[in-house]
Write an enzyme that holds these catalytic residues in place. Structure first.
Site, PDB file in Angstrom:
ATOM      1  CE1 TYR A  11     -36.996  17.398  37.379  1.00 22.24           C
ATOM      2  CE2 TYR A  11     -35.389  18.915  38.337  1.00 22.24           C
ATOM      3  CZ  TYR A  11     -35.687  17.860  37.493  1.00 22.24           C
ATOM      4  OH  TYR A  11     -34.690  17.277  36.754  1.00 22.24           O
ATOM      5  CB  ILE A  12     -36.652  17.357  43.777  1.00 14.40           C
ATOM      6  CG1 ILE A  12     -35.691  18.142  42.892  1.00 14.40           C
ATOM      7  CG2 ILE A  12     -35.901  16.213  44.450  1.00 14.40           C
ATOM      8  CD1 ILE A  12     -34.678  18.974  43.640  1.00 14.40           C
ATOM      9  CG  LEU A  33     -51.355  23.352  43.225  1.00 14.12           C
ATOM     10  CD1 LEU A  33     -52.852  23.325  42.930  1.00 14.12           C
ATOM     11  CD2 LEU A  33     -50.666  22.223  42.452  1.00 14.12           C
ATOM     12  CB  SER A  36     -46.184  22.118  41.179  1.00 16.55           C
ATOM     13  OG  SER A  36     -46.964  22.509  42.280  1.00 16.55           O
ATOM     14  CB  ALA A  81     -42.805  23.660  51.009  1.00 16.83           C
ATOM     15  CB  SER A 124     -29.166  24.163  47.966  1.00 13.29           C
ATOM     16  OG  SER A 124     -28.362  24.793  47.004  1.00 13.29           O
ATOM     17  CE1 TYR A 149     -33.318  27.608  47.037  1.00 15.57           C
ATOM     18  CE2 TYR A 149     -31.055  27.595  46.227  1.00 15.57           C
ATOM     19  CZ  TYR A 149     -32.193  26.911  46.611  1.00 15.57           C
ATOM     20  OH  TYR A 149     -32.209  25.541  46.575  1.00 15.57           O
ATOM     21  CE  LYS A 153     -33.635  25.243  49.849  1.00 16.75           C
ATOM     22  NZ  LYS A 153     -34.783  24.454  50.306  1.00 16.75           N
ATOM     23  CG  PHE A 177     -23.614  19.270  44.266  1.00 18.05           C
ATOM     24  CD1 PHE A 177     -22.556  20.121  44.033  1.00 18.05           C
ATOM     25  CD2 PHE A 177     -23.750  18.734  45.547  1.00 18.05           C
ATOM     26  CE1 PHE A 177     -21.631  20.413  45.046  1.00 18.05           C
ATOM     27  CE2 PHE A 177     -22.844  19.020  46.567  1.00 18.05           C
ATOM     28  CZ  PHE A 177     -21.779  19.856  46.306  1.00 18.05           C
ATOM     29  CG  ASN A 178     -26.261  22.303  39.637  1.00 19.86           C
ATOM     30  OD1 ASN A 178     -25.419  22.211  40.525  1.00 19.86           O
ATOM     31  ND2 ASN A 178     -26.610  23.446  39.108  1.00 19.86           N
ATOM     32  NE  ARG A 294     -27.254  33.479  35.847  1.00 22.59           N
ATOM     33  CZ  ARG A 294     -27.980  32.375  35.753  1.00 22.59           C
ATOM     34  NH1 ARG A 294     -29.217  32.447  35.321  1.00 22.59           N
ATOM     35  NH2 ARG A 294     -27.486  31.200  36.066  1.00 22.59           N
TER      36      ARG A 294
END
Length: 339
Positions: A11-12, A33, A36, A81, A124, A149, A153, A177-178, A294
């Site tokens: 995406y980014i 992949l 993606s 990645a 992140s 996660y 990071k 951020f998001n 959550r």
């Protein structure tokens, strides 16, 4: 200059490839992949007018990385990645540690041996945990992240700082951020596999009728409307920040550099605000239901991005509504493509 871009069909990553090509960098993409699809490579070429070199392999296989680096002269790396779903990382922590850290370490081992510098790390805001004050700036103390996660990071950042100091390398840690939205051409956007983990693709799929309704996780947070607040940054603005950060790193004459930047808009929006902004930007309805909170979700997080503006000359200037409009265009493109 030639930049290795890992996770470059994601995406980014895909949006950043386009911005690099637009700024006359050569780009070599490595992507396994796993999160993606191959058609994104064709779409990068449609948007940028150039086709980057692409290698489909897993960076945990260091021997393949060696072959690539033997074949090309690389001037730097932007590393995207990584597995990135907060919820999934709680269910599969070992997979996250293996994938996110081994791939990073393999690249750094090779960069150390070949004396390559200029490394940009996709980090992140999860590294801050639930920060004590808002907005969050780069000096905000890091807490233990709520998810595996986030821990990968934070560990990645520590590995890179040690790498920079010990081997006199230049690194930049970009704490996003998001990210939301899609390329204005509607040829690039977020491709969630299975049920989306992020709010905006879930909103989009609900509006498209793919999901019955949006689950909003908790409306009892201490915020104005009771839903959690995040800083939503348009993905093309975010991609442009990578180019600015890379240009600054390359131009810096010091042999050891550790730059850290928050990338956000400086403004928080609640989950309900995003839903209503999406509805008004696209004139569609998004049915939703309120569920329990959550595990691992924090109440509020938004950026102070003044440092990036001052040192990189970069600012996120796309409105929430405009970013959400592009998301809907991307969804329509995907549906058209499916038929």
């Amino acid at each position: 200059m030639t930049i290795l871009l890992t996770g470059g069909l994601g995406y980014i990553g895909s949006h950043t490839v386009v911005e690099l090509l637009n700024n006359n960098f050569e780009v070599i993409i490595v992507d396994d992949l796993s999160n993606s699809e191959k058609f994104i490579l064709d779409n990068i070429e449609k948007v940028a007018g150039k086709r980057p070199t692409f290698y489909p392999f897993d960076l945990k296989r260091r021997e393949l990385l060696v072959q690539l680096l033997d074949a090309h002269k690389i001037d730097g790396c932007i590393n995207f990645a990584a597995f990135k779903a907060v919820g999934e990382s709680q269910e599969k922590p070992v997979d996250y540690y293996e994938n996110n850290l081994f791939s990073l370490i393999n690249i750094l081992q090779e960069f150390k041996q070949r004396n390559i510098s200029n490394f940009i790390f996709s980090s992140s805001c999860t590294v801050y945990g639930q920060a004590d004050q808002q907005p969050i700036d780069e000096n905000t103390p890091l807490k233990t992240p709520e998810s595996s996660y986030g821990k990968t990071k934070q560990m990645g950042e520590e590995i890179l700082k040690d790498f920079a100091v010990a081997h006199h390398k230049k690194v930049t840690l970009l704490r996003y951020f998001n990210p939301i939205g899609a390329h204005p051409s509607a040829f690039l956007g977020e491709l969630p596999i299975g049920i989306p983990n992020n709010l905006v693709p879930y909103v989009t799929q609900t509006a498209a009728g793919i999901r019955e309704k949006l689950n909003i996780w908790g409306n009892d947070y201490p915020t104005e409307d009771g839903t959690a607040i995040r800083d939503y940054i348009y993905v093309v603005d975010l991609a442009k920040a990578h180019v600015k950060a890379l240009q600054k790193l390359i131009a810096d004459p010091s042999e050891t550099v550790i730059d850290i930047y928050n990338l956000g808009t400086g403004k928080g929006s609640s989950v309900l605000e995003v839903v209503h902004a999406f509805e008004s930007a696209n004139n569609v309805e998004v049915p939703y239901q309120i569920c329990d909170r959550r595990a691992g979700d924090i109440t509020i997080a938004y950026a102070n991005a003044d440092k990036a503006e001052k040192e990189l000359g970069w600012k996120a200037d796309t409105s929430l509504e405009e970013a959400l409009r592009t998301t809907w265009e991307w969804q329509k493109y995907l549906e058209q493509r499916a038929h």
